[in-house]
Write a protein that holds these residues in place. Structure first.
Motif, PDB file in Angstrom:
ATOM      1  N   HIS A 108      -1.321   5.038   9.315  1.00 53.59           N
ATOM      2  CA  HIS A 108      -0.929   3.672   8.923  1.00 53.59           C
ATOM      3  C   HIS A 108      -0.500   3.595   7.467  1.00 53.59           C
ATOM      4  O   HIS A 108       0.336   2.777   7.105  1.00 53.59           O
ATOM      5  CB  HIS A 108      -2.082   2.688   9.157  1.00 53.59           C
ATOM      6  CG  HIS A 108      -2.257   2.310  10.590  1.00 53.59           C
ATOM      7  ND1 HIS A 108      -1.314   1.608  11.297  1.00 53.59           N
ATOM      8  CD2 HIS A 108      -3.275   2.549  11.451  1.00 53.59           C
ATOM      9  CE1 HIS A 108      -1.731   1.421  12.532  1.00 53.59           C
ATOM     10  NE2 HIS A 108      -2.930   1.987  12.659  1.00 53.59           N
ATOM     11  N   ARG A 110       0.975   5.936   5.918  1.00 59.71           N
ATOM     12  CA  ARG A 110       2.161   6.788   5.781  1.00 59.71           C
ATOM     13  C   ARG A 110       1.968   7.847   4.697  1.00 59.71           C
ATOM     14  O   ARG A 110       2.836   8.107   3.882  1.00 59.71           O
ATOM     15  CB  ARG A 110       3.415   5.948   5.517  1.00 59.71           C
ATOM     16  CG  ARG A 110       3.701   4.882   6.565  1.00 59.71           C
ATOM     17  CD  ARG A 110       3.859   5.512   7.952  1.00 59.71           C
ATOM     18  NE  ARG A 110       4.314   4.538   8.931  1.00 59.71           N
ATOM     19  CZ  ARG A 110       3.639   4.236  10.034  1.00 59.71           C
ATOM     20  NH1 ARG A 110       2.492   4.814  10.304  1.00 59.71           N
ATOM     21  NH2 ARG A 110       4.119   3.355  10.880  1.00 59.71           N
ATOM     22  N   ASN A 147       1.509   7.527  15.521  1.00 58.64           N
ATOM     23  CA  ASN A 147       1.338   6.968  14.182  1.00 58.64           C
ATOM     24  C   ASN A 147       1.945   7.954  13.192  1.00 58.64           C
ATOM     25  O   ASN A 147       1.251   8.546  12.372  1.00 58.64           O
ATOM     26  CB  ASN A 147      -0.124   6.682  13.869  1.00 58.64           C
ATOM     27  CG  ASN A 147      -0.260   5.529  12.907  1.00 58.64           C
ATOM     28  OD1 ASN A 147       0.678   5.172  12.212  1.00 58.64           O
ATOM     29  ND2 ASN A 147      -1.437   4.948  12.856  1.00 58.64           N
ATOM     30  N   ASP A 148       3.244   8.120  13.301  1.00 53.22           N
ATOM     31  CA  ASP A 148       3.995   9.075  12.500  1.00 53.22           C
ATOM     32  C   ASP A 148       3.913   8.712  11.024  1.00 53.22           C
ATOM     33  O   ASP A 148       4.391   7.646  10.623  1.00 53.22           O
ATOM     34  CB  ASP A 148       5.445   9.068  12.980  1.00 53.22           C
ATOM     35  CG  ASP A 148       6.334  10.042  12.246  1.00 53.22           C
ATOM     36  OD1 ASP A 148       5.897  10.630  11.247  1.00 53.22           O
ATOM     37  OD2 ASP A 148       7.483  10.209  12.689  1.00 53.22           O
ATOM     38  N   PRO A 149       3.321   9.580  10.188  1.00 50.30           N
ATOM     39  CA  PRO A 149       3.182   9.245   8.772  1.00 50.30           C
ATOM     40  C   PRO A 149       4.502   9.242   8.008  1.00 50.30           C
ATOM     41  O   PRO A 149       4.551   8.781   6.869  1.00 50.30           O
ATOM     42  CB  PRO A 149       2.232  10.323   8.241  1.00 50.30           C
ATOM     43  CG  PRO A 149       2.420  11.473   9.150  1.00 50.30           C
ATOM     44  CD  PRO A 149       2.734  10.879  10.505  1.00 50.30           C
ATOM     45  N   THR A 150       5.583   9.744   8.628  1.00 50.65           N
ATOM     46  CA  THR A 150       6.879   9.730   7.941  1.00 50.65           C
ATOM     47  C   THR A 150       7.701   8.493   8.276  1.00 50.65           C
ATOM     48  O   THR A 150       8.772   8.292   7.724  1.00 50.65           O
ATOM     49  CB  THR A 150       7.709  10.984   8.292  1.00 50.65           C
ATOM     50  OG1 THR A 150       8.050  10.951   9.686  1.00 50.65           O
ATOM     51  CG2 THR A 150       6.943  12.257   7.974  1.00 50.65           C
ATOM     52  N   HIS A 151       7.226   7.666   9.185  1.00 52.39           N
ATOM     53  CA  HIS A 151       7.942   6.460   9.621  1.00 52.39           C
ATOM     54  C   HIS A 151       7.762   5.345   8.585  1.00 52.39           C
ATOM     55  O   HIS A 151       6.810   5.346   7.815  1.00 52.39           O
ATOM     56  CB  HIS A 151       7.402   6.019  10.988  1.00 52.39           C
ATOM     57  CG  HIS A 151       8.283   5.054  11.696  1.00 52.39           C
ATOM     58  ND1 HIS A 151       8.161   3.696  11.560  1.00 52.39           N
ATOM     59  CD2 HIS A 151       9.318   5.267  12.547  1.00 52.39           C
ATOM     60  CE1 HIS A 151       9.068   3.101  12.299  1.00 52.39           C
ATOM     61  NE2 HIS A 151       9.786   4.028  12.916  1.00 52.39           N
ATOM     62  N   THR A 152       8.650   4.377   8.601  1.00 54.51           N
ATOM     63  CA  THR A 152       8.521   3.235   7.695  1.00 54.51           C
ATOM     64  C   THR A 152       7.578   2.195   8.283  1.00 54.51           C
ATOM     65  O   THR A 152       7.355   2.153   9.498  1.00 54.51           O
ATOM     66  CB  THR A 152       9.891   2.579   7.446  1.00 54.51           C
ATOM     67  OG1 THR A 152      10.442   2.178   8.712  1.00 54.51           O
ATOM     68  CG2 THR A 152      10.844   3.543   6.762  1.00 54.51           C
ATOM     69  N   THR A 154       3.826  -0.030   8.648  1.00 52.86           N
ATOM     70  CA  THR A 154       2.428   0.374   8.833  1.00 52.86           C
ATOM     71  C   THR A 154       1.963   0.281  10.284  1.00 52.86           C
ATOM     72  O   THR A 154       0.810   0.562  10.570  1.00 52.86           O
ATOM     73  CB  THR A 154       1.498  -0.513   7.970  1.00 52.86           C
ATOM     74  OG1 THR A 154       1.692  -1.878   8.336  1.00 52.86           O
ATOM     75  CG2 THR A 154       1.782  -0.320   6.486  1.00 52.86           C
ATOM     76  N   THR A 157       3.646   3.882  15.810  1.00 54.14           N
ATOM     77  CA  THR A 157       5.011   4.286  16.135  1.00 54.14           C
ATOM     78  C   THR A 157       5.086   4.629  17.616  1.00 54.14           C
ATOM     79  O   THR A 157       4.071   4.761  18.284  1.00 54.14           O
ATOM     80  CB  THR A 157       5.429   5.486  15.257  1.00 54.14           C
ATOM     81  OG1 THR A 157       4.445   6.512  15.368  1.00 54.14           O
ATOM     82  CG2 THR A 157       5.535   5.062  13.797  1.00 54.14           C
TER      83      THR A 157
END
Length: 198
Positions: A108, A110, A147-152, A154, A157
Motif C-alpha cells: 500500500h 508503494r 498489491n504491486d509496490p510499483t503501481h501508482t 495506494t 492492484t
C-alpha cells in the motif's frame, strides 16, 4: 459441484438444500458432501474433526469463525517463526497464515525496497519451514489480491495472484497465476479422496 452428489454416501443439510457440493470428507471410506459456501470452509474443516490454526490477521479477518486456535503475530517474520513452530507439532488439519506486512507496510505504501527486503526475509524463513515438511503435508502460497509496490496510488492492484502448491509427496512444484482463487479447492482436496474433484 452437482455431478459428484450421486457418488456420495451422505449430504450435509446445506448441500442437500443447495443441491451442490464443494467439499467432500472421507470418514473411513464413508463420503459425505458439504457445501461450505454458506457455513465457511474453516468451519467445515473444524466440524470434520480437524485442527484449524490461524497465524497473523486470520482471526480478525474471519472474526474467529471456524478456528480451533489463533496466534497473533507482530510481523511477517514473526508469523513465519510461529508457523515453523506450529509445523513441528503433531496436528492434523489446516494452519492458515496471513503475512500482513507485504500488504500493509510495503504494498500500500508503494515501497519497492521494503517489499524486496521482506521477500528476502520470507525466503529465509520459507527455507527453514520447507526443511520440516512431512511427506503428507501440503503447502499453498497464494494471495487474496494484488498489491504491486510499483503501481501508482495506494489501493489493491488487479494483477493475477500467484499460486504455489508443494508437498514432499509431489514429484514437482505446482505454480501458476490465477485470477480466481484456486486455494480453497486445493486445500479442500487435501482433506478428501483423490477422485472427488476429477
Amino acid at each position: 459441484k452437482n455431478k459428484i452428489v450421486e457418488l456420495l454416501d451422505e449430504l450435509s443439510p446445506a448441500a442437500r438444500l443447495i443441491g451442490a457440493v464443494n467439499t467432500v470428507v472421507n470418514d473411513n471410506g464413508r463420503l459425505t458432501g458439504y457445501n461450505t459456501d454458506g457455513v465457511g470452509y474453516m468451519q467445515a474443516v473444524r466440524d470434520a474433526g480437524y485442527d484449524v490454526i490461524s497465524v497473523g490477521k486470520i482471526f480478525d479477518i474471519f472474526d474467529g469463525e471456524g478456528l480451533t486456535e489463533s496466534n497473533k503475530s507482530k510481523s511477517s517474520v514473526h508469523g513465519m517463526e510461529q508457523t515453523i513452530e506450529i509445523s513441528k507439532r503433531d496436528f492434523k488439519g489446516l494452519c492458515f497464515v496471513n503475512l500482513v506486512d507485504f500488504d500493509a507496510l510495503w504494498g500500500h505504501r508503494r515501497n519497492v525496497k521494503g517489499y524486496a527486503e521482506e521477500l528476502e526475509r520470507f525466503d529465509v524463513k520459507l527455507g527453514e519451514f520447507l526443511g520440516g515438511l512431512r511427506e503428507d503435508d501440503l503447502l499453498i502460497i497464494t494471495a487474496d489480491h494484488g498489491n504491486d509496490p510499483t503501481h501508482t496510488g495506494t489501493d489493491h492492484t488487479r494483477e493475477m495472484v500467484p499460486f504455489f502448491a508443494y508437498s514432499p509427496s509431489l514429484s514437482s512444484l505446482s505454480t501458476t497465476r490465477y485470477e480466481p482463487d484456486p486455494a480453497n479447492m486445493t486445500a479442500s482436496a487435501n482433506f478428501i479422496t483423490p477422485f472427488a474433484f476429477q
